[in-house]
Design a protein around this motif. Structure first.
Motif, PDB file in Angstrom:
ATOM      1  N   HIS A 240      67.381  32.515  43.686  1.00 32.18           N
ATOM      2  CA  HIS A 240      66.821  32.264  42.360  1.00 32.18           C
ATOM      3  C   HIS A 240      65.310  32.214  42.451  1.00 32.18           C
ATOM      4  O   HIS A 240      64.736  31.860  43.476  1.00 32.18           O
ATOM      5  N   LEU A 241      64.675  32.560  41.377  1.00 30.03           N
ATOM      6  CA  LEU A 241      63.229  32.470  41.324  1.00 30.03           C
ATOM      7  C   LEU A 241      62.798  31.015  41.318  1.00 30.03           C
ATOM      8  O   LEU A 241      63.512  30.142  40.852  1.00 30.03           O
ATOM      9  N   ALA A 242      61.612  30.787  41.806  1.00 29.65           N
ATOM     10  CA  ALA A 242      61.088  29.430  41.798  1.00 29.65           C
ATOM     11  C   ALA A 242      60.781  28.997  40.376  1.00 29.65           C
ATOM     12  O   ALA A 242      60.608  29.826  39.492  1.00 29.65           O
ATOM     13  N   PRO A 243      60.747  27.679  40.110  1.00 27.09           N
ATOM     14  CA  PRO A 243      60.556  27.211  38.742  1.00 27.09           C
ATOM     15  C   PRO A 243      59.131  27.377  38.260  1.00 27.09           C
ATOM     16  O   PRO A 243      58.421  26.435  38.034  1.00 27.09           O
ATOM     17  N   ARG A 244      58.713  28.623  38.114  1.00 26.61           N
ATOM     18  CA  ARG A 244      57.405  28.939  37.566  1.00 26.61           C
ATOM     19  C   ARG A 244      57.619  29.778  36.323  1.00 26.61           C
ATOM     20  O   ARG A 244      58.488  30.645  36.305  1.00 26.61           O
ATOM     21  N   ALA A 245      56.797  29.552  35.321  1.00 30.93           N
ATOM     22  CA  ALA A 245      56.960  30.320  34.102  1.00 30.93           C
ATOM     23  C   ALA A 245      56.734  31.804  34.368  1.00 30.93           C
ATOM     24  O   ALA A 245      57.486  32.640  33.934  1.00 30.93           O
ATOM     25  N   VAL A 246      55.649  32.153  35.060  1.00 32.27           N
ATOM     26  CA  VAL A 246      55.362  33.547  35.342  1.00 32.27           C
ATOM     27  C   VAL A 246      54.987  33.748  36.800  1.00 32.27           C
ATOM     28  O   VAL A 246      55.569  34.550  37.500  1.00 32.27           O
ATOM     29  N   LEU A 247      53.984  33.004  37.281  1.00 35.01           N
ATOM     30  CA  LEU A 247      53.438  33.237  38.601  1.00 35.01           C
ATOM     31  C   LEU A 247      53.576  32.010  39.474  1.00 35.01           C
ATOM     32  O   LEU A 247      53.631  30.891  38.996  1.00 35.01           O
ATOM     33  N   GLN A 248      53.595  32.236  40.776  1.00 37.86           N
ATOM     34  CA  GLN A 248      53.635  31.133  41.725  1.00 37.86           C
ATOM     35  C   GLN A 248      52.324  31.146  42.489  1.00 37.86           C
ATOM     36  O   GLN A 248      51.993  32.088  43.186  1.00 37.86           O
ATOM     37  N   GLY A 249      51.564  30.052  42.380  1.00 40.75           N
ATOM     38  CA  GLY A 249      50.289  29.988  43.087  1.00 40.75           C
ATOM     39  C   GLY A 249      49.311  30.950  42.469  1.00 40.75           C
ATOM     40  O   GLY A 249      48.787  30.750  41.398  1.00 40.75           O
ATOM     41  N   LEU A 250      49.062  32.041  43.140  1.00 34.93           N
ATOM     42  CA  LEU A 250      48.127  33.039  42.671  1.00 34.93           C
ATOM     43  C   LEU A 250      48.772  34.387  42.825  1.00 34.93           C
ATOM     44  O   LEU A 250      49.313  34.701  43.864  1.00 34.93           O
ATOM     45  N   GLY A 251      48.732  35.220  41.808  1.00 35.52           N
ATOM     46  CA  GLY A 251      49.369  36.518  41.912  1.00 35.52           C
ATOM     47  C   GLY A 251      48.921  37.432  40.816  1.00 35.52           C
ATOM     48  O   GLY A 251      48.006  37.146  40.067  1.00 35.52           O
ATOM     49  N   SER A 252      49.566  38.573  40.703  1.00 42.60           N
ATOM     50  CA  SER A 252      49.214  39.545  39.685  1.00 42.60           C
ATOM     51  C   SER A 252      49.593  39.039  38.314  1.00 42.60           C
ATOM     52  O   SER A 252      50.662  38.507  38.095  1.00 42.60           O
ATOM     53  N   ALA A 253      48.703  39.208  37.363  1.00 43.78           N
ATOM     54  CA  ALA A 253      48.975  38.712  36.016  1.00 43.78           C
ATOM     55  C   ALA A 253      50.010  39.535  35.312  1.00 43.78           C
ATOM     56  O   ALA A 253      50.742  39.058  34.484  1.00 43.78           O
ATOM     57  N   SER A 254      50.098  40.778  35.595  1.00 37.38           N
ATOM     58  CA  SER A 254      51.092  41.638  34.962  1.00 37.38           C
ATOM     59  C   SER A 254      51.318  42.834  35.841  1.00 37.38           C
ATOM     60  O   SER A 254      50.500  43.196  36.668  1.00 37.38           O
ATOM     61  N   VAL A 260      44.190  38.714  38.154  1.00 40.27           N
ATOM     62  CA  VAL A 260      44.939  37.647  38.790  1.00 40.27           C
ATOM     63  C   VAL A 260      44.770  36.387  37.963  1.00 40.27           C
ATOM     64  O   VAL A 260      43.843  36.269  37.164  1.00 40.27           O
ATOM     65  N   GLN A 261      45.695  35.451  38.149  1.00 41.53           N
ATOM     66  CA  GLN A 261      45.642  34.175  37.438  1.00 41.53           C
ATOM     67  C   GLN A 261      46.303  33.100  38.272  1.00 41.53           C
ATOM     68  O   GLN A 261      47.192  33.372  39.066  1.00 41.53           O
ATOM     69  N   ALA A 338      31.176  41.021  38.111  1.00 38.50           N
ATOM     70  CA  ALA A 338      32.496  41.616  37.857  1.00 38.50           C
ATOM     71  C   ALA A 338      33.533  40.512  37.940  1.00 38.50           C
ATOM     72  O   ALA A 338      33.554  39.742  38.909  1.00 38.50           O
ATOM     73  N   ASN A 339      34.401  40.446  36.933  1.00 38.28           N
ATOM     74  CA  ASN A 339      35.380  39.366  36.833  1.00 38.28           C
ATOM     75  C   ASN A 339      36.784  39.943  36.727  1.00 38.28           C
ATOM     76  O   ASN A 339      37.079  40.709  35.809  1.00 38.28           O
ATOM     77  N   GLY A 340      37.638  39.580  37.670  1.00 39.38           N
ATOM     78  CA  GLY A 340      39.034  40.041  37.648  1.00 39.38           C
ATOM     79  C   GLY A 340      40.017  38.929  37.397  1.00 39.38           C
ATOM     80  O   GLY A 340      41.202  39.078  37.704  1.00 39.38           O
ATOM     81  N   LEU A 341      39.548  37.808  36.837  1.00 40.99           N
ATOM     82  CA  LEU A 341      40.429  36.681  36.529  1.00 40.99           C
ATOM     83  C   LEU A 341      40.848  36.782  35.067  1.00 40.99           C
ATOM     84  O   LEU A 341      40.002  36.883  34.179  1.00 40.99           O
ATOM     85  N   GLY A 342      42.144  36.751  34.804  1.00 36.89           N
ATOM     86  CA  GLY A 342      42.657  36.950  33.454  1.00 36.89           C
ATOM     87  C   GLY A 342      42.426  35.754  32.551  1.00 36.89           C
ATOM     88  O   GLY A 342      42.490  34.602  32.985  1.00 36.89           O
ATOM     89  N   ALA A 343      42.124  36.034  31.272  1.00 36.40           N
ATOM     90  CA  ALA A 343      41.948  34.982  30.264  1.00 36.40           C
ATOM     91  C   ALA A 343      43.279  34.268  30.048  1.00 36.40           C
ATOM     92  O   ALA A 343      44.353  34.845  30.255  1.00 36.40           O
ATOM     93  N   PRO A 344      43.212  32.989  29.672  1.00 34.81           N
ATOM     94  CA  PRO A 344      42.034  32.216  29.266  1.00 34.81           C
ATOM     95  C   PRO A 344      41.305  31.548  30.419  1.00 34.81           C
ATOM     96  O   PRO A 344      40.413  30.754  30.203  1.00 34.81           O
ATOM     97  N   GLN A 345      41.698  31.849  31.665  1.00 35.71           N
ATOM     98  CA  GLN A 345      41.060  31.210  32.792  1.00 35.71           C
ATOM     99  C   GLN A 345      39.745  31.900  33.135  1.00 35.71           C
ATOM    100  O   GLN A 345      39.580  33.102  32.934  1.00 35.71           O
ATOM    101  N   VAL A 346      38.817  31.122  33.668  1.00 31.74           N
ATOM    102  CA  VAL A 346      37.538  31.655  34.120  1.00 31.74           C
ATOM    103  C   VAL A 346      37.056  30.759  35.259  1.00 31.74           C
ATOM    104  O   VAL A 346      37.269  29.537  35.250  1.00 31.74           O
ATOM    105  N   ALA A 347      36.430  31.352  36.268  1.00 31.43           N
ATOM    106  CA  ALA A 347      35.952  30.620  37.430  1.00 31.43           C
ATOM    107  C   ALA A 347      34.482  30.282  37.259  1.00 31.43           C
ATOM    108  O   ALA A 347      33.649  31.185  37.097  1.00 31.43           O
ATOM    109  N   VAL A 348      34.150  28.998  37.272  1.00 33.62           N
ATOM    110  CA  VAL A 348      32.761  28.536  37.139  1.00 33.62           C
ATOM    111  C   VAL A 348      32.542  27.388  38.115  1.00 33.62           C
ATOM    112  O   VAL A 348      33.481  26.687  38.500  1.00 33.62           O
TER     113      VAL A 348
END
Length: 787
Positions: A240-254, A260-261, A338-348
């Motif tokens: 079974h998949l782990a109890p994550r809505a979409v991603l576990q830790g860090l991974g591809s957003a789609s 990544v998100q 250059a930013n490859g982090l998917g919205a709504p997240q942003v690294a600051v």
């Protein structure tokens, strides 16, 4: 018209859908979606029955329930958009907004997710879609067997989101509802057959072979028995998949996306081990570089960090930045190119002073300090504050400025004793003035975790034996394979990576009365030849933030220098007058060092690279489980066939019985190979038939003749065959005959016989027949008692 409407079958289809939706309730924190789903299912069942009763074209019968289900959903979720009670274009737009909101909930929340309107709409609409598919297949198209496919999809949806094997009752409930559909269709088919055969003589009472309904019942019961067996097996074996809505830790957003998100929840024992070198950010810094923060969390439970969430009301809590004239801070800026982090997240960087995202709306969460943007910025600028120089001696003395949320001081109850023991070891020899100062305590904890007793590694150590808490306490019954919670495991084995170090410091600080939380983001990355910095996915990192009186929320770095470089020291006036601590150095590789320690060619903040055995292990585990589940399913029919063919052999008590057992094994095996024995044939006639049909000649034909001769002697002179049976000659000749018969078949036919033997199917059918007899006997007994 009422009979043509098949309303009973439609009702069964609706009930089957409701039962199949049972495990979905594990994914949501609430049950309101069930009542929102029911009007849609009722609309599908009622309109489908009416359309069938009116004998409308089949295409219309399929489309009308779908539209009715959508209309019922619109009544429940977007009633303000209806025109004359019917959904229009505005309803579609409103439904689209709900889907987007639900997708955001899925992305940011974890199981069980809060039952917000968007997520409730997605779940209810999905289950109404399943209900429509079941009604269309089982009732309109009269293919109840195919209706099991959408029901299985509903079960898989629930199973894949929980992260735990579902209880077999969930599968048994859905299988039972599906079998009711099958039984109802079989009963209708039997009645139709009986109507066409009214002139035929009625079957004798109890003659199931002559009754078509009995045949249908036997097949339905056999299918039910197989479903029950598979349900119990698959419930425990299917991964079974782990109890994550979409991603576990860090991974591809789609799929297919380079973005990544982070999920705002992660398993302490599994996440943030992504070693991908995929670029995430490229930026320039004027002078100082610092970790780039993405999200933060206050809540830890069950070995997992959970999203803190946002409050609707203004937040009153510890200030993120305490302004003091005697604390010197410098403002530093970075420019993200250059930013490859998917919205709504942003690294600051943190703490953030100001930011420029162009025309993109953004906000800073008052509770966690996380920044969220309306859409992904390709580039942006950010200014952050950094403590410079030394600090006044009274920093860290006094209560927090504001209300402290309970979660910020909550120590994980499972590991509390171990955390308190570790904290006691840190402060055992500390001076009273150090133990009373939050900053000094935090520095001591940080220094302790970065000390030589702890080792950074992506490969966790095996658990050590559990020792009794005290000499008077009883030791656990099983001390050879203890199951530690992640914090206890780390503090016991003293081996882990950033999430373990950060979580341990958060809990130790909370145990000392210091508010603490966990932050997720990225290390500063590697400097390039042009002076810019590149952050890759492997730079994902976790660190603790402690609320220090006089400073506010302050970053600490307990993870060893092999991963993070030099930690912040936060020196005070007293430290300036005293000798400085020895500079921290990065340990070089030794014979005891883990495989993940970087080489000299790597930078001091480069992510360790796992060995090929570790990478292979990550892939092999799920693959082995999946292969085991598939193998178990494929072996059901062959195993049943083998048991049926060898039944007489196993029950033999003398030489004659063993000979008969080998003969029956040969007869049943040849039957599986497509060479059945003629009805009523003697062994000699059967042998001639087998030799002709299987094309036996030479030694194989001689072996068959010897087998036939032994069977005849065993039946009429059993004593003379005892020696030949005892030494295995009979079994060897049987194997010779079967080998020759198999070689006459094509490879594809041999595989089909091995995986789907007739003897196996007959064995399962016999089990179904027996279960059916038991059910009918119980039903007859119940009726007699009632009568």
């Amino acid at each position: 018209m009422l009979a043509r409407s098949a309303w009973r079958e439609a009702l069964l289809a609706m009930v089957a859908t409701v039962v199949a939706s049972w495990p979905v309730q594990l994914l949501l924190d609430g049950s309101g979606w069930v009542w929102q789903m029911l009007p849609g299912l009722v609309a599908v069942a009622v309109t489908g029955s009416l359309a069938r009763g009116l004998r409308l074209p089949q295409l219309v019968v399929l489309v009308v329930p779908m539209l009715a289900g959508w209309t019922a959903l619109a009544w429940v979720f977007v009633p303000q958009t209806l025109v004359l009670g019917l959904p229009w274009q505005a309803s579609l737009a409103a439904a689209g907004d709900l889907v987007l909101a639900g997708a955001e909930t899925i992305r940011t929340e974890t199981v069980p997710a809060p039952e917000r309107p968007g997520l409730a709409f997605i779940v209810a609409a999905s289950m109404v879609g399943v209900g429509w598919a079941v009604d269309a297949l089982a009732v309109t198209l009269r293919s109840p067997a195919l209706a099991g496919m959408p029901l299985v999809l509903a079960l898989v949806f629930g199973a894949s989101g929980t992260g735990e094997p579902l209880h077999p009752l969930y599968f048994l409930g859905a299988a039972g509802a599906w079998l009711l559909l099958m039984a109802r269709q079989s009963l209708l088919a039997a009645r139709a057959w009986a109507t066409r055969r009214r002139a035929a003589p009625a079957p004798l009472p109890g003659d199931e072979a002559a009754s078509p309904s009995g045949g249908h019942r036997r097949w339905a019961t056999s299918l039910g028995a197989g479903s029950v067996v598979l349900a119990v097996v698959l419930a425990g074996l299917v991964p079974h998949l782990a109890p994550r809505a979409v991603l576990q830790g860090l991974g591809s957003a789609s799929s297919g996306s380079s973005l990544v998100q982070f999920t705002e929840s992660f398993d302490l024992a599994a996440d943030l081990r992504d070693r991908s070198q995929r670029p995430v950010l490229r930026y320039r810094a004027e002078d100082e570089v610092t970790p780039l923060r993405v999200v933060a969390s206050h809540r830890y439970a069950g070995g997992q960090w959970w999203p803190t969430g946002q409050q609707d009301e203004p937040h009153e809590g510890p200030d993120s930045l305490v302004e003091r004239d005697d604390v010197e801070r410098g403002a530093h800026a970075i420019t993200v190119l250059a930013n490859g982090l998917g919205a709504p997240q942003v690294a600051v960087p943190y703490p953030l002073v100001e930011a420029d995202f162009g025309d993109i709306e953004w906000e800073e969460d008052e509770r966690t300090g996380a920044v969220r943007v309306a859409r992904r910025p390709g580039s942006y600028e950010a200014t952050f504050a950094e403590v410079e120089g030394h600090l006044p001696d009274d920093v860290g003395v006094g209560p927090a400025a504001g209300t402290v949320e309970p979660d910020l001081l909550r120590v994980d109850p499972t590991s509390r004793d171990v955390v308190l023991d570790e904290l006691g070891e840190v402060l055992e020899d500390a001076e009273p003035e150090i133990a009373a100062n939050e900053l000094m305590v935090a520095r001591e904890i940080q220094s302790h975790l970065r000390g030589p007793d702890f080792r950074y590694s992506l490969t966790l150590a095996a658990p050590a034996p559990i020792a009794p808490a005290s000499p008077d306490s009883a030791a656990p019954e099983d001390m050879t394979d203890p199951e530690y919670d992640p914090i206890t495991h780390f503090l016991t084995t003293k081996v882990g990576y950033c999430t373990h170090y950060a979580t341990a410091m958060v809990m130790m600080a909370r145990a000392a009365g210091i508010p603490a939380r966990l932050a997720l983001g990225f290390l500063p990355g590697a400097e390039q030849d042009d002076g810019s910095y590149v952050v890759v996915a492997a730079d994902a990192h976790a660190w603790p933030e402690l609320y220090i009186s006089g400073l506010g929320w302050t970053r600490f770095e307990p993870t060893p220098a092999v991963r993070t470089g030099t930690a912040p020291l936060y020196l005070t006036d007293a430290d300036i007058a005293a000798p400085l601590p020895a500079p921290e150095t990065t340990p070089g590789p030794t014979a005891e060092a883990p495989a993940e320690i970087p080489t000299q060619e790597q930078t001091d903040v480069a992510a360790p690279v796992p060995s090929w055995t570790e990478r292979a292990g990550r892939i092999a585990g799920p693959a082995v489980i999946a292969m085991a589940a598939i193998t178990a399913v494929l072996l059901v029919v062959p195993t049943a066939g083998r048991l049926r063919r060898t039944a007489r052999r196993r029950s033999a008590r003398d030489a004659a019985g063993r000979t008969e057992g080998e003969w029956r094994f040969l007869v049943d095996s040849l039957d599986d190979l497509g060479v059945p024995m003629p009805g009523g044939a003697t062994p000699r006639r059967a042998g001639a038939h087998y030799a002709r049909r299987a094309g036996l000649a030479g030694d194989e034909k001689s072996a068959l003749e010897r087998v036939v001769a032994r069977v005849e002697r065993a039946r009429y002179a059993p004593v003379t065959d005892a020696g030949e049976t005892a030494d295995g000659a009979m079994a060897r000749d049987v194997r010779t005959v079967l080998h020759a018969a198999r070689t006459q078949l094509a490879r594809r036919e041999r595989i089909a016989v091995a995986l789907w033997p007739r003897s196996g199917r007959e064995a399962l059918k016999a089990i179904g027949d027996r279960l059916g007899l038991l059910v009918r006997a119980a039903d007859r007994t119940t009726r007699l008692r009632r009568g």
